[in-house]
Design a protein around this motif. Structure first.
Motif, mmCIF file in Angstrom:
data_model
loop_
_atom_site.group_PDB
_atom_site.id
_atom_site.type_symbol
_atom_site.label_atom_id
_atom_site.label_comp_id
_atom_site.label_asym_id
_atom_site.label_seq_id
_atom_site.Cartn_x
_atom_site.Cartn_y
_atom_site.Cartn_z
ATOM 1 N N VAL B 99 0.831 -1.203 0.000
ATOM 2 C CA VAL B 99 0.000 0.000 0.000
ATOM 3 C C VAL B 99 0.872 1.261 0.000
ATOM 4 O O VAL B 99 0.656 2.181 -0.787
ATOM 5 C CB VAL B 99 -0.936 0.012 1.230
ATOM 6 C CG1 VAL B 99 -1.665 1.344 1.334
ATOM 7 C CG2 VAL B 99 -1.937 -1.118 1.125
ATOM 8 N N PHE B 100 1.877 1.295 0.881
ATOM 9 C CA PHE B 100 2.569 2.569 1.126
ATOM 10 C C PHE B 100 3.804 2.807 0.266
ATOM 11 O O PHE B 100 4.145 3.950 -0.014
ATOM 12 C CB PHE B 100 2.961 2.688 2.604
ATOM 13 C CG PHE B 100 1.800 3.060 3.472
ATOM 14 C CD1 PHE B 100 1.355 4.366 3.521
ATOM 15 C CD2 PHE B 100 1.140 2.102 4.218
ATOM 16 C CE1 PHE B 100 0.281 4.711 4.300
ATOM 17 C CE2 PHE B 100 0.058 2.446 5.004
ATOM 18 C CZ PHE B 100 -0.369 3.755 5.041
ATOM 19 N N PRO B 102 4.559 2.371 -3.015
ATOM 20 C CA PRO B 102 4.367 3.162 -4.245
ATOM 21 C C PRO B 102 3.933 4.596 -3.961
ATOM 22 O O PRO B 102 4.315 5.517 -4.671
ATOM 23 C CB PRO B 102 3.247 2.411 -4.981
ATOM 24 C CG PRO B 102 3.189 1.072 -4.359
ATOM 25 C CD PRO B 102 3.631 1.230 -2.953
ATOM 26 N N LEU B 103 3.171 4.739 -2.878
ATOM 27 C CA LEU B 103 2.703 6.074 -2.497
ATOM 28 C C LEU B 103 3.886 6.975 -2.159
ATOM 29 O O LEU B 103 4.015 8.097 -2.661
ATOM 30 C CB LEU B 103 1.781 5.923 -1.279
ATOM 31 C CG LEU B 103 0.799 7.031 -0.973
ATOM 32 C CD1 LEU B 103 -0.197 7.155 -2.095
ATOM 33 C CD2 LEU B 103 0.091 6.741 0.332
#
Lengths: 259, 255
Positions: B99-100, B102-103
């Motif tokens: 989740v985090f 690539p962010l």
């Protein structure tokens, strides 16, 4: 199965959904904080920033400023790529020049160029030339270093094979070095683009009469966070788009290599 | 290639390097002393040398250096703490990594220097905006490398340690940490370098004190010789700090 359990399974299967949820939560937090907690002279909620984007583009001078900055980026990038490629090949293809010139290039690459930004203004004036020159100093070194590394990574056996089959210098360049250089070239372009963006934006923010730096300063001094955040978002979007274009090109042209 | 030829090659390339530096300084000296290049645009190297001796001898640089180094220390301390903590927490779950990571990586590709006008608006022209910018810029390489270090430890090591009955602490101390440390240290070094650069940069663009501010101040006063002296001083400081950090990194990795 309940809806909640279904949602949970969907989230686990698609981390992208959770990522979007995180972004949405952050934007929501920002919206709430800006609307009710924080002094509006310092922060605007995202909804108002988006709503006033049209206003921003209608502000006198903004479209021209964006155009000037885009022009500076394009020229600085073009110069960095052409000169970087030529220098990189010249340094990389000869053992001697590599040995003697590479330390000088690495030394220049390693110095914090930001300290000499005032010199660029002194020599090139406060117009676009100083931004272009400063962008080039940030963009050119990663390109040179990547190209040199790429030339050196060509397997000696390929060169020897081409030699022993009687290839001329030009043929070796065209059929051995050139195809190997393409992925390296695009990798260098990506790093160069990051550097050019940094250099041009630094110089713009330092001093500017008509570019975006002028307007960021204007909005900061006028305590107009809506327009400032809008302009910063537009520039960030521009930077992301440029980075993404060169990154896509790198992936696309690097595909043929299997090793 | 024979050893003798190799040696001759080495000497020749050294000669080219020394020749380059000598020619540069020679051109600089003759250009300013005899060929009429404006002293305001390019000061004479001898003058610059005298100014540099004066700057260092009189201790004039101390307040500015102290400001810059304090900003750097605070920014790096914050980004290290936040980056390593968040990175470690995210790395504990493969799902959170997906989740985090690539962010954070996406955010990292935005030129963060764009935030400087915002930070000046929020925190003013003083050290606050420099610390904020340095922290933001150095946070990303630190958190991303911490995730990369702790998140991708080879499964077999973890399974082996578990099956031999390692406690959580033993797992962290003898398996995870040694595996993650090299990658994490690289992140810390990159974070340090970019924090230093961005602090010097933001001092140049908008500030009240600090080394970057001093250089701009002298440029605006057209005292170019003294400005060159300060530029040389800042470059030496930056190079020294960076090489100290690099050698610390190498030493820690050898353990």
């Amino acid at each position: 199965m309940t809806d909640a359990a279904q949602l949970k399974r969907a989230l686990i299967r698609h981390p992208g959904l959770s990522r979007l949820a995180v972004i949405a939560a952050l934007l929501l937090l920002w919206e709430i904080a800006a609307r009710w907690w924080i002094d509006p002279t310092f922060l605007s909620p995202p909804s108002r920033i988006v709503a006033s984007l049209g206003d921003l583009f209608n502000t006198k001078g903004i479209p021209a400023a964006l155009q000037i900055t885009a022009w500076e980026l394009a020229v600085a990038f073009a110069i960095s790529v052409v000169v970087g490629l030529v220098v990189g090949l010249a340094v990389g293809l000869s053992r001697f020049s590599n040995r003697s010139l590479m330390p000088i290039i690495l030394l220049l690459y390693g110095t914090p160029q930001i300290t000499i930004l005032p010199l660029f203004i002194l020599y090139f004036g406060i117009g676009p030339p100083s931004k272009i020159a400063f962008g080039v100093t940030h963009g050119i070194f990663p390109i040179i270093v990547t190209i040199v590394a790429g030339v050196q990574n060509i397997k000696p056996i390929l060169m020897t094979a081409a030699h022993s089959m009687g290839a001329s210098r030009w043929q070796i360049f065209r059929w051995v070095i050139f195809p190997h250089m393409i992925p390296t070239f695009f990798a260098g372009m990506r790093l160069g683009m990051t550097g050019v963006l940094l250099g041009v934006l630094l110089a713009e923010l330092y001093v500017s009469t008509a570019g975006i730096g002028y307007f960021t300063q204007l909005f900061t001094q006028a305590f107009d966070p809506t327009k400032l955040l809008g302009l910063v978002s537009v520039l960030a979007a521009m930077a992301i788009a440029l980075n993404e274009i060169v990154r896509r090109a790198e992936v696309h042209f690097g595909r043929w290599r299997t090793d | 290639m024979s050893a003798r030829q190799d040696r001759r090659d080495k000497i020749a390339s050294r000669a080219v390097q020394i020749g380059f530096v000598v020619a540069l300084i020679g051109l600089w000296y003759f250009g300013t002393a005899y060929w009429g290049i404006s002293r305001i645009l390019l000061p004479n190297p001898v003058n610059v040398w005298h100014e540099l001796k004066d700057v260092i001898g009189s201790g004039e640089f101390l307040p500015d250096l102290r400001v810059t180094l304090t900003e750097l220390a605070v920014a790096f301390a914050i980004s290290c703490t936040a980056g390593v903590t968040l990175g470690y927490l995210i790395s504990r779950s493969p799902y959170l990594i997906k989740v985090f990571e690539p962010l954070l990586a996406g955010f990292y590709s935005v030129p963060i220097i764009l935030f400087l006008p915002l930070y000046v608006l929020f925190f003013g022209l003083g050290p606050g905006s420099k610390i904020a910018l340095g922290t933001t810029i150095s946070f990303f390489p630190i958190v991303l490398n911490t995730i990369a270090g702790f998140g991708y430890v080879e499964k077999i090591f973890i399974t082996a340690a578990r099956s031999m009955g390692a406690s959580d602490f033993q797992m962290f101390r003898y398996v995870l940490l040694p595996a993650a440390l090299p990658v994490m240290l690289t992140g810390l070094r990159i974070g340090f370098t970019v924090a230093l650069l961005s602090i010097l940069g933001s001092e140049t663009i908008a500030s009240l004190e600090g080394l970057g501010h001093r250089i701009v101040h002298l440029a605006e006063a057209m005292e170019t010789a003294r400005m060159f002296a300060y530029i040389a001083f800042a470059v030496v400081i930056a190079a020294t700090l960076n090489s100290i950090v690099s050698s610390l990194e190498r030493r820690a990795k050898r353990r």
